[in-house]
Enzyme design. Structure first.
Site, PDB file in Angstrom:
ATOM      1  N   CYS A  16       6.093   9.845  -0.308  1.00 29.20           N
ATOM      2  CA  CYS A  16       4.848  10.549   0.029  1.00 29.20           C
ATOM      3  C   CYS A  16       4.581  11.591  -1.049  1.00 29.20           C
ATOM      4  CB  CYS A  16       4.948  11.217   1.395  1.00 29.20           C
ATOM      5  SG  CYS A  16       3.456  12.144   1.820  1.00 29.20           S
TER       6      CYS A  16
ATOM      7  N   ARG B 138       0.830  -1.207   0.000  1.00 28.83           N
ATOM      8  CA  ARG B 138       0.000   0.000   0.000  1.00 28.83           C
ATOM      9  C   ARG B 138       0.867   1.262   0.000  1.00 28.83           C
ATOM     10  NH1 ARG B 138      -0.866   4.779   2.583  1.00 28.83           N
ATOM     11  NH2 ARG B 138      -0.440   3.730   4.571  1.00 28.83           N
ATOM     12  N   ASP B 139       1.468   1.571   1.126  1.00 24.62           N
ATOM     13  CA  ASP B 139       2.267   2.789   1.234  1.00 24.62           C
ATOM     14  C   ASP B 139       3.469   2.735   0.300  1.00 24.62           C
ATOM     15  OD1 ASP B 139       2.812   5.302   2.269  1.00 24.62           O
ATOM     16  OD2 ASP B 139       4.068   4.528   3.870  1.00 24.62           O
TER      17      ASP B 139
END
Length: 352
Positions: free
Chosen positions: A275, A41-42
């Site tokens: 991010c 996911r991340d």
């Protein structure tokens, strides 16, 4: 904040523990370390290209077979905003579901939770396609505005009914606090604010709250200071560490968190991640690097079936997924162990 929910959350927690499900990490005196594998996911959500469903399914299956017992499998977010997470419903329907492994999905809002509920109702599988959701907010208004288009307070108000509905459905709920050390938009973070947000998530019923050094600026000193502050309101047994390796301090920060009593560490195979709302931030601390760093230490890595997570298998997975993404693994331990393995293979062949 949201302290009116405390009594209700305590009742739910008691009911869930009576069902025999493992929630909080072992007590701080226990040196068993739990790894939450966030690569699927991340790790993948910041990729430029769209990753095929087959690759995501295979990644999750390989990680579970290697011993990972907590895996973030995807996110129920709009593909318009995070195209890499498209197909999560298909992924979690098709993946293997091994016993003693928790397969979490990130749920940013009520719509995402409703989509998960619909899938659970349609599939009726045992074990279910997912038994846990992750919810997230941040420790600065600047970051929540960039990420969620809300303030911290507004984001918590939106998350409370999501957590309540998930708990009522029997799902585990885990919380994330982003930018717990520094914010790319507003600079150094007030650790009292981190404490307040973490407490709000715990009061909602999150069995664990992950404190994220999203931009990777943390040092062992600042990480220790931040955790010390958060522990004033949230038991350390309910806290986890989530570190990015932008400045090369992620493994050192892991040890700083462990020294503070934290026993859950988020990591990403191959060091995948980043991010999209934090310019310049590199990937999560590599799972291989954490596994290698804890070898021969006082700590033991927990794995499925009362075993541990295989370092060799994780190194191979890191290289496999990195090659699928058209790059080399950024894990320092992964690179060194692979180089040694290739050298030994060459030497063996030379002797034949």
């Amino acid at each position: 904040m949201l302290t009116s929910q405390t009594a209700r959350c305590a009742l739910r927690a008691s009911r869930q523990l009576q069902c025999g499900r493992r929630f909080a990490t072992a007590a701080a005196a226990n040196n068993v370390v739990n790894i939450v594998e966030v690569g699927p996911r991340d790790g993948l959500q910041n990729e430029k290209g769209v990753i095929p469903v087959d690759v995501k399914v295979e990644l999750i299956n390989r990680l579970a077979r290697a011993g990972a017992q907590n895996i973030e499998t995807g996110s129920f977010v709009s593909p318009k905003w995070v195209p890499q997470m498209g197909g999560t419903a298909e992924v979690i329907t098709r993946m293997e579901r091994l016993p003693d492994v928790h397969y979490a999905v990130l749920v940013p809002n009520q719509k995402g939770l409703d989509n998960l509920f619909t899938l659970l109702d349609q599939t009726q599988l045992s074990p279910p396609v997912s038994d846990e959701i992750s919810i997230f907010t941040a420790a600065t208004d600047a970051f929540t505005r960039a990420n969620l288009n809300t303030t911290i307070t507004e984001s918590l108000q939106r998350l409370e009914p999501v957590a309540r509905a998930a708990l009522d459905r029997g799902l585990r709920v885990r919380g994330y606090v982003s930018v717990a050390i520094a914010c790319p938009y507003s600079g150094p973070v007030d650790f009292k604010r981190v404490r307040e947000v973490a407490k709000a998530l715990a009061d909602m019923g999150c069995y664990e709250v992950s404190l994220g050094d999203t931009v990777g600026q943390g040092t062992p000193a600042t990480v220790a200071e931040m955790i010390e502050e958060v522990k004033k309101s949230v038991p350390v047994e309910k806290l986890a560490g989530h570190f990015h390796d932008t400045y090369g301090t992620a493994v050192a920060n892991v040890f700083a968190a462990l020294a503070q009593g934290i026993r859950t560490i988020d990591s990403s195979v191959g060091g995948l991640g980043g991010c999209p709302y934090s310019p310049g931030a590199t990937g999560n601390v590599a799972t291989e690097d954490v596994l290698y760093a804890l070898k021969d230490s006082q700590y033991k890595i927990a794995g499925s079936n009362n075993k541990t997570i295989s370092l060799d298998d994780t190194v191979n997975i890191g290289w496999w997924i990195s090659e699928k993404l058209g790059r080399e693994s950024v894990s320092r331990a992964g690179r060194a162990l692979r180089a040694r393995k290739l050298r030994e293979e060459r030497e063996r062949k030379a002797k034949l």
